[in-house]
Write an enzyme that holds these catalytic residues in place. Structure first.
Site, PDB file in Angstrom:
ATOM      1  N   GLY A  78       0.835  -1.117  -0.132  1.00 60.25           N
ATOM      2  CA  GLY A  78      -0.083  -0.104   0.069  1.00 60.25           C
ATOM      3  C   GLY A  78       0.718   1.209   0.099  1.00 60.25           C
ATOM      4  N   ALA A  79       2.110   1.255  -1.051  1.00 57.60           N
ATOM      5  CA  ALA A  79       3.105   2.411  -0.802  1.00 57.60           C
ATOM      6  C   ALA A  79       2.413   3.606  -1.023  1.00 57.60           C
ATOM      7  CB  ALA A  79       4.083   1.988  -1.803  1.00 57.60           C
ATOM      8  N   THR A 101       1.062  -2.257   5.473  1.00 58.27           N
ATOM      9  CA  THR A 101       0.331  -1.363   5.843  1.00 58.27           C
ATOM     10  C   THR A 101      -1.013  -1.048   5.244  1.00 58.27           C
ATOM     11  OG1 THR A 101       0.969   0.452   4.280  1.00 58.27           O
ATOM     12  CG2 THR A 101       2.463   0.064   6.012  1.00 58.27           C
ATOM     13  N   LYS A 109      -9.878  -3.647  11.492  1.00 56.28           N
ATOM     14  CA  LYS A 109      -8.409  -3.666  12.287  1.00 56.28           C
ATOM     15  C   LYS A 109      -8.274  -4.803  13.278  1.00 56.28           C
ATOM     16  CE  LYS A 109      -5.757  -1.293  10.883  1.00 56.28           C
ATOM     17  NZ  LYS A 109      -4.874  -1.884   9.613  1.00 56.28           N
TER      18      LYS A 109
HETATM   19  P1  NAP Z   1      -4.542   5.316   2.995  1.00 51.95           P
HETATM   20  O1  NAP Z   1      -3.921   6.557   2.831  1.00 51.95           O
HETATM   21  O2  NAP Z   1      -6.072   5.242   2.775  1.00 51.95           O
HETATM   22  O3  NAP Z   1      -3.894   4.097   2.830  1.00 51.95           O
HETATM   23  C1  NAP Z   1      -4.331   2.662   2.733  1.00 51.95           C
HETATM   24  C2  NAP Z   1      -3.549   1.963   1.596  1.00 51.95           C
HETATM   25  O4  NAP Z   1      -3.976   0.715   1.570  1.00 51.95           O
HETATM   26  C3  NAP Z   1      -3.608   2.621   0.238  1.00 51.95           C
HETATM   27  O5  NAP Z   1      -2.448   2.364  -0.390  1.00 51.95           O
HETATM   28  C4  NAP Z   1      -4.800   1.840  -0.454  1.00 51.95           C
HETATM   29  O6  NAP Z   1      -4.252   1.667  -1.872  1.00 51.95           O
HETATM   30  C5  NAP Z   1      -4.195   0.310   0.293  1.00 51.95           C
HETATM   31  N1  NAP Z   1      -5.378  -0.345  -0.096  1.00 51.95           N
HETATM   32  C6  NAP Z   1      -6.887  -0.389   0.320  1.00 51.95           C
HETATM   33  N2  NAP Z   1      -7.620  -1.348  -0.107  1.00 51.95           N
HETATM   34  C7  NAP Z   1      -6.711  -2.283  -0.830  1.00 51.95           C
HETATM   35  C8  NAP Z   1      -6.668  -3.378  -1.583  1.00 51.95           C
HETATM   36  N3  NAP Z   1      -8.006  -4.018  -1.632  1.00 51.95           N
HETATM   37  N4  NAP Z   1      -5.591  -3.714  -2.363  1.00 51.95           N
HETATM   38  C9  NAP Z   1      -4.397  -3.189  -2.100  1.00 51.95           C
HETATM   39  N5  NAP Z   1      -3.970  -1.941  -1.263  1.00 51.95           N
HETATM   40  C10 NAP Z   1      -5.288  -1.657  -0.900  1.00 51.95           C
HETATM   41  O7  NAP Z   1      -4.544   5.191   4.645  1.00 51.95           O
HETATM   42  P2  NAP Z   1      -3.529   5.559   5.762  1.00 51.95           P
HETATM   43  O8  NAP Z   1      -3.972   6.466   6.806  1.00 51.95           O
HETATM   44  O9  NAP Z   1      -1.947   5.574   5.161  1.00 51.95           O
HETATM   45  O10 NAP Z   1      -3.691   3.906   6.510  1.00 51.95           O
HETATM   46  C11 NAP Z   1      -2.620   2.817   6.336  1.00 51.95           C
HETATM   47  C12 NAP Z   1      -2.660   1.852   7.276  1.00 51.95           C
HETATM   48  O11 NAP Z   1      -2.595   2.461   8.599  1.00 51.95           O
HETATM   49  C13 NAP Z   1      -3.909   1.275   7.359  1.00 51.95           C
HETATM   50  O12 NAP Z   1      -3.688  -0.145   7.712  1.00 51.95           O
HETATM   51  C14 NAP Z   1      -4.763   1.810   8.396  1.00 51.95           C
HETATM   52  O13 NAP Z   1      -5.757   1.178   9.151  1.00 51.95           O
HETATM   53  C15 NAP Z   1      -3.501   2.244   9.590  1.00 51.95           C
HETATM   54  N6  NAP Z   1      -3.991   3.371  10.529  1.00 51.95           N
HETATM   55  C16 NAP Z   1      -4.320   4.557   9.781  1.00 51.95           C
HETATM   56  C17 NAP Z   1      -4.453   5.403  10.742  1.00 51.95           C
HETATM   57  C18 NAP Z   1      -4.709   7.036  10.423  1.00 51.95           C
HETATM   58  O14 NAP Z   1      -4.895   7.897  11.351  1.00 51.95           O
HETATM   59  N7  NAP Z   1      -4.353   7.291   9.391  1.00 51.95           N
HETATM   60  C19 NAP Z   1      -4.395   5.294  12.283  1.00 51.95           C
HETATM   61  C20 NAP Z   1      -4.025   3.951  12.707  1.00 51.95           C
HETATM   62  C21 NAP Z   1      -3.957   2.869  11.746  1.00 51.95           C
HETATM   63  P3  NAP Z   1      -4.934   2.728  -2.941  1.00 51.95           P
HETATM   64  O15 NAP Z   1      -4.173   3.995  -2.916  1.00 51.95           O
HETATM   65  O16 NAP Z   1      -4.893   2.021  -4.263  1.00 51.95           O
HETATM   66  O17 NAP Z   1      -6.411   3.150  -2.448  1.00 51.95           O
END
Ligand code: NAP
Length: 347
Positions: free
Chosen positions: A11-12, A81, A159
């Site tokens: 998910g880079a 991620t 999650k």
């Molecule tokens: P984000 O910007 O929405 O990133 C999510 C990533 O997952 C994107 O690269 C997305 O790809 C990929 N993804 C989603 N569905 C997919 C699929 N079916 N196959 C392959 N890739 C897929 O969110 P983020 O905040 O960086 O979150 C990253 C991680 O951190 C997640 O696991 C999230 O639960 C966790 N997290 C986030 C927060 C926060 O506050 N942001 C807090 C705690 C934990 P696309 O770009 O192609 O959509």
């Protein structure tokens, strides 16, 4: 540097993962990032310092079995991620839980097949620790969210189920690699790409009049650059193990609004009405039923409760120190203006 082999980051393109890629490149690592679209669709990743020489982007999808086999091949370390981060979904099972849980198992399965992997860093969340603050409790890594379901805070459920599936996989399959989970709270900070992340969107909404008043809610905030550092420290620290609650201090909505004002953003439509008392909380609970289902649910399970947690384990074992929330918040606001997610402040 821990390895000369590429570090795989799933998910880079994501908000957090892009910073992990940047941090790894900055420290001299080779990186193999997975993305869903053609690699040319991510110029912001390809333009990172060191990317031309040491970043490779490959396509993979969490819902396709075997999709990560090539991505993890020859890697010592994998950072998983990728997972949908959305609150308001139509179908919680197919939109959230399937990619989170099946995707995690798919990635771990590929890691076993590769035969090389030494450690997987799993990006979990505070959501896997609780979805309901408890004013009488200090949450730690020992706590698990047992309350979420497909009907109650389904993102939190996805999650929790994904992290449980990852630990269960390790217990049952006894692979040659170990697992370390990073559990961030609300991640804010500058974005390397053009998308507005769900957590930064909350700050944007607070500044643009979406919230009618100041509610009795608090959140833990953590800078995305610190979250990225925590992931890299989790591979560089041999003794790292288990879960790491990853958050700087908790901030009440009242303090957040004061902080934004004191940082010079008083020209935005910040909430003014004080709804932090019992009557305000009752009113907001009633109004929450007018919101989309999962947003209303989130408000009802958090409002009127104080979230307290202990981040001592990550500071002690990974040696991380967190940026002050005020600094991250100011950087977030300037960055949202830069990308056009927030209009510049009226003079
Ligand atoms: P984000 O910007 O929405 O990133 C999510 C990533 O997952 C994107 O690269 C997305 O790809 C990929 N993804 C989603 N569905 C997919 C699929 N079916 N196959 C392959 N890739 C897929 O969110 P983020 O905040 O960086 O979150 C990253 C991680 O951190 C997640 O696991 C999230 O639960 C966790 N997290 C986030 C927060 C926060 O506050 N942001 C807090 C705690 C934990 P696309 O770009 O192609 O959509």
């Amino acid at each position: 540097m821990k390895t000369n082999k590429p570090v795989c980051v799933t998910g880079a393109s994501g908000f957090i993962a892009a910073h992990i890629v940047r941090e790894l490149l900055e420290r001299g690592y080779r990186v193999r990032g997975t993305v869903r679209k053609n690699p040319e669709s991510y110029p912001f990743l390809l333009a990172l310092p060191g990317a031309a020489e040491r970043l490779e982007l490959v396509q993979a999808d969490l819902l396709a079995a075997g999709s990560y086999d090539l991505a993890v091949e020859g890697c010592d370390y994998v950072m998983h991620t990728a997972s949908p981060y959305e609150i308001n979904v139509k179908n919680p099972q197919t939109d959230l839980v399937d990619p989170a849980v099946n995707g995690t198992e798919t990635v771990l399965e590929s890691c076993i097949k590769s035969g090389n992997v030494k450690r997987v860093i799993f990006t979990s969340s505070i959501a896997a620790i609780t979805d309901e603050p408890d004013s009488n409790k200090v949450f730690t890594e020992k706590d698990w969210n047992t309350m979420s379901s497909l009907d109650r805070n389904p993102y939190h459920f996805s999650k929790t189920a994904a992290e449980l599936a990852a630990w269960d996989f390790i217990m049952k399959r006894r692979p040659a690699f170990d697992l370390v989970a990073i559990n961030p709270f609300m991640v804010i900070g500058p974005s390397l790409g053009p998308s507005l992340n769900t957590s930064n969107e909350i700050i944007r909404d607070i500044m643009t009049g979406v919230y009618p008043g100041i509610m009795d809610m608090n959140w833990g905030f953590v800078d995305v650059r610190d979250v990225a550092k925590a992931h890299v420290l989790a591979i560089e620290t041999d003794t790292a193990s288990g879960r790491y609650l990853c958050s700087a201090e908790a901030v009440h909505m009242r303090e957040l609004v004061a902080l934004l004002k004191s940082a010079g953003f008083e020209g935005y439509a910040l909430p003014k009405i004080n709804l932090t008392g019992k009557a305000g909380t009752m009113l907001m609970k009633a109004l929450s039923f007018t919101q989309p289902k999962n947003i209303g649910m989130y408000i009802r399970t958090t409002i009127g409760r104080t979230m307290r947690y202990d981040n001592a384990k990550i500071r002690r074992e990974l040696g991380i120190s967190f940026k002050p929330v005020k600094e991250s918040m100011i950087d977030t606001v300037h960055d949202m203006i830069k990308w056009g997610h927030l209009p510049p402040q009226k003079k």
